[in-house]
Design a protein around this motif. Structure first.
Motif, PDB file in Angstrom:
ATOM      1  N   PRO A  33      27.156   7.034 -44.719  1.00  0.00           N
ATOM      2  CA  PRO A  33      28.496   7.315 -44.769  1.00  0.00           C
ATOM      3  C   PRO A  33      29.435   7.515 -43.610  1.00  0.00           C
ATOM      4  CG  PRO A  33      27.374   8.474 -46.408  1.00  0.00           C
ATOM      5  CD  PRO A  33      26.206   8.105 -45.518  1.00  0.00           C
ATOM      6  N   GLY A  34      30.366   6.852 -43.376  1.00  0.00           N
ATOM      7  CA  GLY A  34      31.243   6.851 -42.239  1.00  0.00           C
ATOM      8  C   GLY A  34      30.908   5.755 -41.207  1.00  0.00           C
ATOM      9  N   ASN A  45      30.505   1.882 -44.853  1.00  0.00           N
ATOM     10  CA  ASN A  45      29.990   2.935 -45.684  1.00  0.00           C
ATOM     11  C   ASN A  45      30.979   3.859 -45.911  1.00  0.00           C
ATOM     12  OD1 ASN A  45      28.680   5.043 -47.347  1.00  0.00           O
ATOM     13  ND2 ASN A  45      26.648   4.337 -46.651  1.00  0.00           N
ATOM     14  N   HIS A  46      31.703   3.943 -47.076  1.00  0.00           N
ATOM     15  CA  HIS A  46      32.728   4.849 -47.461  1.00  0.00           C
ATOM     16  C   HIS A  46      32.347   5.697 -48.322  1.00  0.00           C
ATOM     17  CE1 HIS A  46      36.840   6.668 -47.867  1.00  0.00           C
ATOM     18  NE2 HIS A  46      36.972   6.218 -49.173  1.00  0.00           N
ATOM     19  N   ASP A  47      31.815   6.921 -48.117  1.00  0.00           N
ATOM     20  CA  ASP A  47      31.431   7.974 -49.108  1.00  0.00           C
ATOM     21  C   ASP A  47      30.217   7.436 -49.966  1.00  0.00           C
ATOM     22  OD1 ASP A  47      32.962   9.921 -48.142  1.00  0.00           O
ATOM     23  OD2 ASP A  47      34.563   9.508 -49.600  1.00  0.00           O
ATOM     24  N   GLY A  48      29.263   6.500 -49.540  1.00  0.00           N
ATOM     25  CA  GLY A  48      28.488   5.939 -50.242  1.00  0.00           C
ATOM     26  C   GLY A  48      28.871   4.520 -50.774  1.00  0.00           C
ATOM     27  N   GLU A  49      29.989   4.240 -51.034  1.00  0.00           N
ATOM     28  CA  GLU A  49      30.282   2.999 -51.444  1.00  0.00           C
ATOM     29  C   GLU A  49      30.392   1.970 -50.369  1.00  0.00           C
ATOM     30  OE1 GLU A  49      30.978   1.874 -54.580  1.00  0.00           O
ATOM     31  OE2 GLU A  49      30.389   3.919 -55.270  1.00  0.00           O
ATOM     32  N   PRO A  68      36.921   7.012 -41.890  1.00  0.00           N
ATOM     33  CA  PRO A  68      36.320   7.009 -43.167  1.00  0.00           C
ATOM     34  C   PRO A  68      37.242   7.965 -44.201  1.00  0.00           C
ATOM     35  CG  PRO A  68      34.637   7.899 -41.409  1.00  0.00           C
ATOM     36  CD  PRO A  68      36.085   7.554 -40.793  1.00  0.00           C
ATOM     37  N   GLU A  69      37.722   8.796 -43.620  1.00  0.00           N
ATOM     38  CA  GLU A  69      38.751   9.661 -44.827  1.00  0.00           C
ATOM     39  C   GLU A  69      40.059   8.848 -45.374  1.00  0.00           C
ATOM     40  OE1 GLU A  69      39.835  13.445 -43.317  1.00  0.00           O
ATOM     41  OE2 GLU A  69      37.942  13.820 -42.568  1.00  0.00           O
ATOM     42  N   ALA A  94      39.862   5.393 -45.062  1.00  0.00           N
ATOM     43  CA  ALA A  94      39.201   4.016 -45.594  1.00  0.00           C
ATOM     44  C   ALA A  94      40.011   2.718 -44.852  1.00  0.00           C
ATOM     45  CB  ALA A  94      39.289   3.860 -47.205  1.00  0.00           C
TER      46      ALA A  94
END
Length: 111
Positions: A16-17, A35-39, A62-63, A65
Motif C-alpha cells: 500500500p502506497g 496500490n491504494h489501500d490494498g486496491e 496515496p492519501e 489517490a
C-alpha cells in the motif's frame, strides 16, 4: 486490444502506497500500477500533457489517490485516470489489473 496479461511484480513488492511500472508485452504501452489501500489501479505510464513517464519521479500521493507528473505538475486521479489540473486536460488511459499466481498483472485493453 491485448488479451495477454503482463506481469508487473510479485504481490509482496507492491505494498500500500507504492507503485511499480512495466510494459504491455503485446502493445508496448508503458503501464504504472498503484496500490491504494490494498486496491490496485493501473494507468498508462505517460502524462497526457507531455510525452513523459508518470512514474519517472512523479509524486504518488496515496492519501489523495493522485499521481503528479514531475515535468509540469499535472495531476491525475489514479482510480480513473482523469486529469485534475492544468496543464493536463485529457485523462490518461486506465487499464485492468489482477492478482494471480502471487503476482500483479495488468494489460492494455484499448481497441
Amino acid at each position: 486490444m491485448s488479451e495477454t496479461w503482463t506481469y508487473i511484480c510479485a504481490t509482496g513488492e507492491l505494498l500500500p502506497g507504492e507503485m511499480r511500472s512495466g510494459f504491455d508485452e503485446v502493445t508496448g504501452a508503458p503501464i504504472v500500477v498503484f496500490n491504494h489501500d490494498g486496491e490496485l489501479y493501473a494507468l498508462e505510464d505517460q502524462c497526457s500533457h507531455e510525452d513523459f513517464a508518470l512514474s519517472g519521479g512523479g509524486a504518488f500521493d496515496p492519501e489523495a489517490a493522485t499521481i503528479e507528473c514531475v515535468l509540469h505538475g499535472a495531476r491525475f486521479d489514479i482510480r480513473d485516470g482523469r486529469a485534475l489540473c492544468a496543464p493536463a486536460y485529457e485523462p490518461v488511459a486506465k487499464f485492468p489489473t489482477r492478482i494471480e499466481h502471487g503476482g500483479v498483472w495488468a494489460r492494455d485493453d484499448r481497441d
